[in-house]
Design a protein around this motif. Structure first.
Motif, PDB file in Angstrom:
ATOM      1  N   LEU A 278       0.832  -1.432  -0.003  1.00  0.00           N
ATOM      2  CA  LEU A 278       0.466   0.250  -0.424  1.00  0.00           C
ATOM      3  C   LEU A 278       0.938   1.388  -0.512  1.00  0.00           C
ATOM      4  CD1 LEU A 278      -2.290   1.613   0.256  1.00  0.00           C
ATOM      5  CD2 LEU A 278      -2.645   1.101   2.960  1.00  0.00           C
ATOM      6  N   SER A 279       0.809   1.611  -1.289  1.00  0.00           N
ATOM      7  CA  SER A 279       1.445   2.999  -1.064  1.00  0.00           C
ATOM      8  C   SER A 279       0.849   3.957  -0.085  1.00  0.00           C
ATOM      9  CB  SER A 279       1.704   3.640  -2.365  1.00  0.00           C
ATOM     10  OG  SER A 279       2.252   4.551  -2.282  1.00  0.00           O
ATOM     11  N   SER A 280       1.731   5.211   1.206  1.00  0.00           N
ATOM     12  CA  SER A 280       1.618   5.887   1.255  1.00  0.00           C
ATOM     13  C   SER A 280       1.850   7.337   1.139  1.00  0.00           C
ATOM     14  CB  SER A 280       2.016   5.759   3.065  1.00  0.00           C
ATOM     15  OG  SER A 280       3.513   5.487   3.048  1.00  0.00           O
ATOM     16  N   HIS A 281       2.434   7.243   0.276  1.00  0.00           N
ATOM     17  CA  HIS A 281       3.378   8.421  -0.343  1.00  0.00           C
ATOM     18  C   HIS A 281       2.225   9.442  -1.075  1.00  0.00           C
ATOM     19  CE1 HIS A 281       5.685  11.096  -2.403  1.00  0.00           C
ATOM     20  NE2 HIS A 281       7.063  10.468  -2.237  1.00  0.00           N
ATOM     21  N   PRO A 282       1.708  10.875  -0.218  1.00  0.00           N
ATOM     22  CA  PRO A 282       0.714  11.583  -0.638  1.00  0.00           C
ATOM     23  C   PRO A 282       1.303  12.443  -1.916  1.00  0.00           C
ATOM     24  CG  PRO A 282       2.363  12.410   0.912  1.00  0.00           C
ATOM     25  CD  PRO A 282       3.042  11.394   0.740  1.00  0.00           C
ATOM     26  N   ARG A 315       2.283  -4.265   3.409  1.00  0.00           N
ATOM     27  CA  ARG A 315       3.652  -3.235   3.961  1.00  0.00           C
ATOM     28  C   ARG A 315       2.793  -1.849   3.063  1.00  0.00           C
ATOM     29  NH1 ARG A 315       8.358  -6.557   4.511  1.00  0.00           N
ATOM     30  NH2 ARG A 315       7.740  -8.144   4.601  1.00  0.00           N
ATOM     31  N   THR A 316       4.052  -0.610   3.782  1.00  0.00           N
ATOM     32  CA  THR A 316       3.673   0.519   3.258  1.00  0.00           C
ATOM     33  C   THR A 316       5.549   0.994   3.462  1.00  0.00           C
ATOM     34  OG1 THR A 316       3.651   1.672   5.421  1.00  0.00           O
ATOM     35  CG2 THR A 316       1.532   0.958   4.311  1.00  0.00           C
ATOM     36  N   GLN A 317       5.367   2.101   3.509  1.00  0.00           N
ATOM     37  CA  GLN A 317       6.858   2.836   3.085  1.00  0.00           C
ATOM     38  C   GLN A 317       7.239   3.161   3.594  1.00  0.00           C
ATOM     39  OE1 GLN A 317       4.087   4.131   0.935  1.00  0.00           O
ATOM     40  NE2 GLN A 317       5.694   4.672  -1.114  1.00  0.00           N
ATOM     41  N   ALA A 318       6.414   2.779   5.874  1.00  0.00           N
ATOM     42  CA  ALA A 318       7.450   3.464   6.780  1.00  0.00           C
ATOM     43  C   ALA A 318       7.211   2.125   7.235  1.00  0.00           C
ATOM     44  CB  ALA A 318       6.178   3.735   7.408  1.00  0.00           C
ATOM     45  N   THR A 339       2.750   9.839   4.219  1.00  0.00           N
ATOM     46  CA  THR A 339       3.686  10.526   4.946  1.00  0.00           C
ATOM     47  C   THR A 339       4.618  11.044   3.279  1.00  0.00           C
ATOM     48  OG1 THR A 339       5.131   7.874   5.129  1.00  0.00           O
ATOM     49  CG2 THR A 339       3.788  10.018   7.075  1.00  0.00           C
ATOM     50  N   ARG A 340       5.849  11.333   3.492  1.00  0.00           N
ATOM     51  CA  ARG A 340       6.040  11.754   2.134  1.00  0.00           C
ATOM     52  C   ARG A 340       8.456  11.142   2.857  1.00  0.00           C
ATOM     53  NH1 ARG A 340       5.925  14.569  -2.065  1.00  0.00           N
ATOM     54  NH2 ARG A 340       4.388  15.511  -0.879  1.00  0.00           N
ATOM     55  N   PRO A 341       8.771   9.985   2.063  1.00  0.00           N
ATOM     56  CA  PRO A 341       9.457   9.079   3.006  1.00  0.00           C
ATOM     57  C   PRO A 341      10.434  10.014   1.426  1.00  0.00           C
ATOM     58  CG  PRO A 341       8.272   7.151   1.711  1.00  0.00           C
ATOM     59  CD  PRO A 341       7.122   9.169   2.281  1.00  0.00           C
ATOM     60  N   GLY A 351       9.895  -2.889  -4.747  1.00  0.00           N
ATOM     61  CA  GLY A 351      11.500  -3.437  -4.385  1.00  0.00           C
ATOM     62  C   GLY A 351      11.201  -4.277  -2.830  1.00  0.00           C
ATOM     63  N   THR A 352      10.979  -3.015  -2.051  1.00  0.00           N
ATOM     64  CA  THR A 352      11.004  -3.847  -0.465  1.00  0.00           C
ATOM     65  C   THR A 352      10.443  -4.923  -0.863  1.00  0.00           C
ATOM     66  OG1 THR A 352      11.438  -0.859   0.040  1.00  0.00           O
ATOM     67  CG2 THR A 352      10.323  -3.149   1.631  1.00  0.00           C
ATOM     68  N   VAL A 353       9.160  -5.028  -0.810  1.00  0.00           N
ATOM     69  CA  VAL A 353       7.840  -6.388  -1.086  1.00  0.00           C
ATOM     70  C   VAL A 353       9.326  -7.432  -1.499  1.00  0.00           C
ATOM     71  CG1 VAL A 353       5.615  -6.911  -2.285  1.00  0.00           C
ATOM     72  CG2 VAL A 353       5.899  -5.469  -1.209  1.00  0.00           C
ATOM     73  N   SER A 354       9.249  -7.498  -2.736  1.00  0.00           N
ATOM     74  CA  SER A 354      10.421  -8.096  -3.728  1.00  0.00           C
ATOM     75  C   SER A 354      11.243  -9.018  -2.446  1.00  0.00           C
ATOM     76  CB  SER A 354      10.572  -7.917  -4.920  1.00  0.00           C
ATOM     77  OG  SER A 354      11.361  -8.724  -5.255  1.00  0.00           O
ATOM     78  N   ALA A 355      11.878  -7.769  -2.082  1.00  0.00           N
ATOM     79  CA  ALA A 355      13.232  -8.350  -0.631  1.00  0.00           C
ATOM     80  C   ALA A 355      12.986  -9.136   0.632  1.00  0.00           C
ATOM     81  CB  ALA A 355      13.614  -7.234  -0.408  1.00  0.00           C
ATOM     82  N   GLY A 356      11.125  -8.001   0.973  1.00  0.00           N
ATOM     83  CA  GLY A 356      10.924  -9.019   2.405  1.00  0.00           C
ATOM     84  C   GLY A 356      10.038 -10.505   2.269  1.00  0.00           C
ATOM     85  N   ALA A 357       9.321 -10.584   1.096  1.00  0.00           N
ATOM     86  CA  ALA A 357       8.286 -12.243  -0.014  1.00  0.00           C
ATOM     87  C   ALA A 357       9.671 -12.085  -0.782  1.00  0.00           C
ATOM     88  CB  ALA A 357       7.810 -11.717   0.807  1.00  0.00           C
ATOM     89  N   PRO A 358      10.486 -12.764  -0.799  1.00  0.00           N
ATOM     90  CA  PRO A 358      10.637 -13.214  -2.475  1.00  0.00           C
ATOM     91  C   PRO A 358       9.660 -14.710  -2.674  1.00  0.00           C
ATOM     92  CG  PRO A 358      12.018 -13.763  -0.826  1.00  0.00           C
ATOM     93  CD  PRO A 358      11.139 -13.189  -0.028  1.00  0.00           C
ATOM     94  N   ALA A 359       9.509 -14.991  -1.867  1.00  0.00           N
ATOM     95  CA  ALA A 359       8.353 -16.281  -2.674  1.00  0.00           C
ATOM     96  C   ALA A 359       6.806 -16.040  -2.056  1.00  0.00           C
ATOM     97  CB  ALA A 359       8.617 -17.595  -1.674  1.00  0.00           C
ATOM     98  N   ALA A 360       6.437 -14.807  -2.482  1.00  0.00           N
ATOM     99  CA  ALA A 360       4.764 -14.603  -2.156  1.00  0.00           C
ATOM    100  C   ALA A 360       4.271 -15.248  -3.633  1.00  0.00           C
ATOM    101  CB  ALA A 360       5.097 -12.527  -2.297  1.00  0.00           C
ATOM    102  N   ALA A 361       3.400 -15.688  -3.191  1.00  0.00           N
ATOM    103  CA  ALA A 361       1.814 -16.185  -4.480  1.00  0.00           C
ATOM    104  C   ALA A 361       1.647 -15.416  -5.057  1.00  0.00           C
ATOM    105  CB  ALA A 361       0.997 -17.358  -3.517  1.00  0.00           C
TER     106      ALA A 361
END
Length: 428
Positions: A278-282, A315-318, A339-341, A351-361
């Protein structure tokens, strides 16, 4: 004839003349510091009861006295007397007990946006003396409710009902309850806090998906791992019987051939991993309500995946949200802010999702209408290989639509009600 050298007088020494003087001096210093600390604390507590108008009159009173007595002006002296009497009379309103037994009860600590949270505030006088009328302040988020409490006799109690309207998704602290005693002119005010604050979770709106599943063929039987188990689906090998093994998994042919009780061993399988980014970038949303639409879409998808017994990550940017149960998922989404990270694009989130869940279905990206197509394509290219990718674009007020970017289905929703039919077209 030699004479003995004259005895020289020892230089005078500073300090105590007896051994007991040093502890005595130290103890006096400690007592003085203790008294000064108590006096300073009392002054700080006294200063808290004075309101700005009170400070003005307290500052004016000595000036009037000095001018009136020095210059001999009777009118100024009369004004000084009046101001002093007013200050003294207002101080009398602070005298008295405010020791209520306070009980704050929210019938529901979790509501959906638009619903009202109903609660009750009960105050009782459990003492042996009456409590004079006072005001009770109940903070709710950045606002507050004020209740006027009448005179309470010993053993008497009063209940105040209240309703909290909810117009925005949030986590609202309710309380702590404060009892306020003050004068009619507002010069002085004594505040005593009671009870502990209670969090009110205002959940986002969600929609149900009836008669359809978010699962895909890849994980109908789970993903096998290298961990071995005595009871599962994916057969691995045979092993000798161990105490406690389930006899339903005996391999009788091998047992008859070897004369030893042989058991089937399985590779342990895992549930499908359903990940929502979920993108939280305004900057990716055209309006704050568009971000609310994205949060509602993510919550709706997460709830259905949990009902389908998937392991869900959001997951969000935060960072990562707590999603082990439906209640925890909605509670976590209640506190998500835009928020504006430093690097908050949807592509970076992918990219963060892929690194945290490489085997996601299944991976679902939820973003706003201001994300350009090249960035969506970059985000899709960063998702885990072999996962089923879906992008949900929240575009408030627009017509529902569907397109393909790379290996991902991209659906556009202008309202939350567009989500179920759009998913049916993708999954059908």
């Amino acid at each position: 004839m030699t004479t003995a050298p004259a005895a020289t007088e020892a230089p005078p020494t500073e300090g105590p003349t007896s051994i007991d003087d040093a502890p005595a001096q130290a103890s006096w210093r400690e007592v003085a510091l203790y008294l000064l600390g108590r006096v300073a604390g009392a002054l700080r507590r006294a200063a808290k009861v004075v309101r700005p108008v009170g400070w003005i009159l307290i500052g004016i009173a000595p000036v009037l006295w000095i001018v009136g007595l020095t210059m001999g002006w009777r009118e100024v002296t009369v004004a000084a007397v009046v101001v002093t009497v007013v200050i003294a009379l207002c101080l009398l309103f602070l005298i008295g007990r405010t020791t209520y037994d306070v009980r704050l009860d929210l019938s529901r600590t979790r509501v959906v946006v638009g619903e009202r949270a109903i609660g009750a505030l009960t105050l009782a006088n459990s003492g042996s003396r009456a409590i004079l009328p006072s005001r009770v302040v109940l903070p709710v988020g950045t606002g507050r409710g004020v209740f006027g409490i009448k005179h309470l006799s010993p053993g008497e109690e009063v209940e105040e009902l209240f309703a909290i309207p909810t117009t925005r998704r949030a986590v609202l602290p309710v309380g702590p309850v404060s009892i306020v005693r003050g004068d009619p002119l507002g010069l002085f005010e004594r505040v005593d806090s009671r009870d502990e604050p209670v969090d009110l979770f205002v959940h986002p709106r969600t929609v149900r998906f009836d008669g359809q599943s978010l699962g895909f063929v890849r994980d109908l039987e789970g993903m096998t791992s290298r961990d071995l188990a005595r009871d599962d689906i994916a057969f691995h090998a045979l092993s000798e019987y161990q105490p406690g093994d389930d006899l339903r998994h005996v391999h009788w042919r091998s047992t008859a051939r070897t004369g030893t009780l042989m058991m089937r061993t399985y590779e342990q399988t895992r549930r499908s991993h359903f990940v929502i980014g979920l993108s939280s970038h305004p900057g990716e949303y055209a309006h704050p309500d568009e971000f609310e639409l994205a949060v509602s879409a993510a919550g709706s998808l997460g709830l259905r995946a949990l009902r389908d017994a998937y392991r869900v990550d959001v997951r969000t940017q935060a960072g990562k949200l707590r999603t082990d149960t439906q209640k925890h998922l909605l509670d976590a989404l209640s506190g998500v802010d835009s928020t504006r990270p430093r690097d908050g694009s949807t592509a970076a989130l992918a990219g963060t999702v892929s690194a945290g869940a490489p085997a996601a279905a299944v991976v679902v990206l939820v973003c706003g209408s201001r994300v350009p197509a090249p960035q969506l394509q970059s985000a899709v290219s960063r998702l885990p290989l072999g996962s089923r990718a879906l992008v949900v674009v929240a575009a408030l007020g627009e017509e529902a639509g569907r397109r393909r970017i790379g290996d991902a289905d991209v659906i556009t929703i202008g309202a939350l009600e567009h989500l179920p039919p759009s998913l049916r077209r993708v999954l059908g």
